[in-house]
Scaffold this motif. Sequence first.
Motif, PDB file in Angstrom:
ATOM      1  N   UNK A 194       0.875  -1.322   0.064  1.00  0.00           N
ATOM      2  CA  UNK A 194      -0.049   0.062   0.053  1.00  0.00           C
ATOM      3  C   UNK A 194       0.856   1.160  -0.022  1.00  0.00           C
ATOM      4  N   UNK A 195       1.885   1.199   0.995  1.00  0.00           N
ATOM      5  CA  UNK A 195       2.803   2.265   1.098  1.00  0.00           C
ATOM      6  C   UNK A 195       3.482   2.531  -0.431  1.00  0.00           C
ATOM      7  N   UNK A 196       3.810   1.627  -1.179  1.00  0.00           N
ATOM      8  CA  UNK A 196       4.612   1.827  -2.448  1.00  0.00           C
ATOM      9  C   UNK A 196       3.520   2.285  -3.486  1.00  0.00           C
ATOM     10  N   UNK A 197       2.123   1.758  -3.593  1.00  0.00           N
ATOM     11  CA  UNK A 197       1.334   2.344  -4.353  1.00  0.00           C
ATOM     12  C   UNK A 197       1.237   3.664  -4.425  1.00  0.00           C
ATOM     13  N   UNK A 198       0.730   4.196  -2.952  1.00  0.00           N
ATOM     14  CA  UNK A 198       0.532   5.697  -2.885  1.00  0.00           C
ATOM     15  C   UNK A 198       1.723   6.533  -3.253  1.00  0.00           C
ATOM     16  N   UNK A 199       2.930   5.877  -2.760  1.00  0.00           N
ATOM     17  CA  UNK A 199       4.246   6.773  -3.074  1.00  0.00           C
ATOM     18  C   UNK A 199       4.563   7.072  -4.422  1.00  0.00           C
ATOM     19  N   UNK A 200       4.199   5.810  -5.363  1.00  0.00           N
ATOM     20  CA  UNK A 200       4.557   6.023  -6.788  1.00  0.00           C
ATOM     21  C   UNK A 200       3.599   6.737  -7.170  1.00  0.00           C
ATOM     22  N   UNK A 201       2.421   6.648  -6.890  1.00  0.00           N
ATOM     23  CA  UNK A 201       1.337   7.897  -7.661  1.00  0.00           C
ATOM     24  C   UNK A 201       1.868   9.254  -7.258  1.00  0.00           C
ATOM     25  N   UNK A 202       2.081   9.466  -5.984  1.00  0.00           N
ATOM     26  CA  UNK A 202       2.694  10.916  -5.501  1.00  0.00           C
ATOM     27  C   UNK A 202       3.811  11.180  -6.557  1.00  0.00           C
ATOM     28  N   UNK A 203       4.859  10.239  -6.614  1.00  0.00           N
ATOM     29  CA  UNK A 203       5.931  10.624  -7.201  1.00  0.00           C
ATOM     30  C   UNK A 203       5.788  10.800  -8.702  1.00  0.00           C
ATOM     31  N   UNK A 204       4.757  10.318  -9.266  1.00  0.00           N
ATOM     32  CA  UNK A 204       4.476  10.444 -10.630  1.00  0.00           C
ATOM     33  C   UNK A 204       4.051  12.000 -10.577  1.00  0.00           C
ATOM     34  N   UNK A 205       3.272  12.311  -9.713  1.00  0.00           N
ATOM     35  CA  UNK A 205       2.701  13.930  -9.941  1.00  0.00           C
ATOM     36  C   UNK A 205       3.749  14.786  -9.555  1.00  0.00           C
ATOM     37  N   UNK A 206       4.758  14.353  -8.748  1.00  0.00           N
ATOM     38  CA  UNK A 206       5.865  15.491  -8.462  1.00  0.00           C
ATOM     39  C   UNK A 206       6.531  15.378  -9.874  1.00  0.00           C
ATOM     40  N   UNK A 207       7.018  14.429 -10.267  1.00  0.00           N
ATOM     41  CA  UNK A 207       7.756  14.124 -11.582  1.00  0.00           C
ATOM     42  C   UNK A 207       7.020  15.137 -12.796  1.00  0.00           C
ATOM     43  N   UNK A 208       5.873  14.770 -13.121  1.00  0.00           N
ATOM     44  CA  UNK A 208       5.390  15.486 -14.184  1.00  0.00           C
ATOM     45  C   UNK A 208       5.004  17.201 -13.773  1.00  0.00           C
ATOM     46  N   UNK A 221      -3.016  12.498 -14.792  1.00  0.00           N
ATOM     47  CA  UNK A 221      -3.544  12.714 -16.013  1.00  0.00           C
ATOM     48  C   UNK A 221      -3.520  13.909 -16.731  1.00  0.00           C
ATOM     49  N   UNK A 222      -4.109  14.727 -15.773  1.00  0.00           N
ATOM     50  CA  UNK A 222      -3.931  16.252 -16.123  1.00  0.00           C
ATOM     51  C   UNK A 222      -2.448  16.863 -16.502  1.00  0.00           C
TER      52      UNK A 222
END
Lengths: 311, 300
Positions: free
Chosen positions: B47-61, B179-180
């Motif tokens: 669960x921690x990896x899933x949430x951290x991954x999504x947040x990291x993608x947001x930061x990257x973009x 997505x945005x």
Amino acid sequence: MSNGVDEIQAKIERAREEVGKRIVGQADVLEQLFVCILADGNALLESNPGLGKTTMVRTVAEVTDLEFSRIQNTPDLMPSDITGTEIIRESRGDREFVFERGPVFANVVLADEINRATPKTQAALLEAMQERQVTAAGETYALPEPFFILATQNPIEQGGTYELPEAQTDRFMLKVLVDYPDYDAERDIVDIYTGVRRRVDVERVLTRDELRTAQELVREVPIADDLRDRAIQLVRRTREADGVEFGASPRASMALVLTAKARAFLQGRSHVSGADVEALAAPVLRHRILLGFRAEREGLTPDDVIEDLLE
Amino acid sequence: MSGDQGGDSGEAPAPDPDEAPAQPTPDSRRAEMAAALRVIRREGWKAAVVEATVEAAVVFLLVDVLLSVTGSGVSTRVTIPLASSITLPGSAVVGAGAGLAAFAVGLWLRVRRPLVEQFETVNPAVAEALRTARDAVDDGHESRMAARLYADVLDRLRTTSSLGLIRFRRVAVMLALVLALSVAATQAAVYDVTLGGDADDSELPGDTASTEFTGLVDGDAVLGDAEDVSAGDANLTARIESTGGDDGTDTSGPFPTSGGGAGGTGEIDSQQAGFDQPELIEDAELIREYNLRIRQGSND
């Protein structure tokens, strides 16, 4: 193994029900009494006269197959009247000293109005309670197992009484307050004890060995580290709380954890919950806290202080 | 999100009773409980990896888009040392670094609190028993009551779920952001390539001249070098309708342009579209003045 535990828990529950046939409207008191017995401790019952304390203790002894004795404490009661004394007995022309065991040699000892006994007699009784043995004329006699002292004291009529010192009240695991029953319960009591049947029969449902096993199982009940720490912190905070002159000792910490385990076992659980600690905080601590003058003047009671600490 | 023993439904882990020995000993119960706790901790990590991954993608973009739009000194391209044939935009490299940092911080923040306690939070019905069992396992308790507790907890774990470990609303919001931001990043990239907003990649011959009108200048300087019409890639026929003159001058002819033949009804728009971008209004004014003078000259 689990079946054995379940069976013993079921029998203890049954014992509570049996006692409940005679003692109506005192469910909390009964629970605390059973907790004390399962934790292998001694209890101080405080109430006004006529609330069935003696009947309650006697009934507990009946349903658990324990030997019962009662000591009515008075100012002229001597320690030897409790512990026993050596008497000269003649047999076939010989005379010998024989130790005549006192009423303390029973499984359940009801010490009525313990604060009416002199400090010397109180000390003898409390020594027996703590050491589980009696020494007379240089001989040591072990008290029977299991052994409980359930002492009572009256909060009113303090004239001619000797208040128990703090060091001695600390040896009581619980101080149980027996309050008046509510209207419905009192009506049931009247109906039960004023009918044709003068006596309510109860069934013995628990043997001494089973009770001993239950006491061992209680000590095996696991408790979470944070709950244990919470119990310890609660006791430690009584030493620093406002309005408290003297707080509870480490013996209180042990008593709180052990009685919490006993309550969990009594309720059929295999673990201690926070509710167990909260429910037993007041019975364990109220007689171990000495309030300061200012707190007493403000009308605070130990229960008020404990409630504040729990919040 | 499911444990190895929980299936796809996200059921919390619990050993299969069919696999348990007929008469479990306290020791075996403790081992089973320890195994269940390991699975619970693994679910927490997932669960921690899933949430951290999504947040990291947001930061990257987010970093990538911001740097691309603002062009804050990262317009250079970076060659990957191990694969020299691959070059990445500087904004993407900085964004990836920020994303990795966000992933590490997010993961640390989530696993900082004991994972079993996080599981207890989302399964309050089993919280106290599970925590006690965890401590008992850690302390090595193998008593009768401990064994009973382990059995009880293992049984109750069947009704629990690890799905609650993931905050789905938060993840959904983050995915929407991803997505945005992806769309924004694509737009920024397309703008960079096709429109050539910066002068670096889109300089045309003659564009060095000032666009401010300072009087008549040489036509070649404005229109560019003369081209061979026959070599053009498109021949456009523009018809200019004039409302002012009626001298029958044939103005049709090929224009050296590769622009679209957007014709308009106005007299000037068709010529303007043929030479330069319509938004360069200064050039349009210049051409208009040329046309007027030519027209006056022909009338004269």
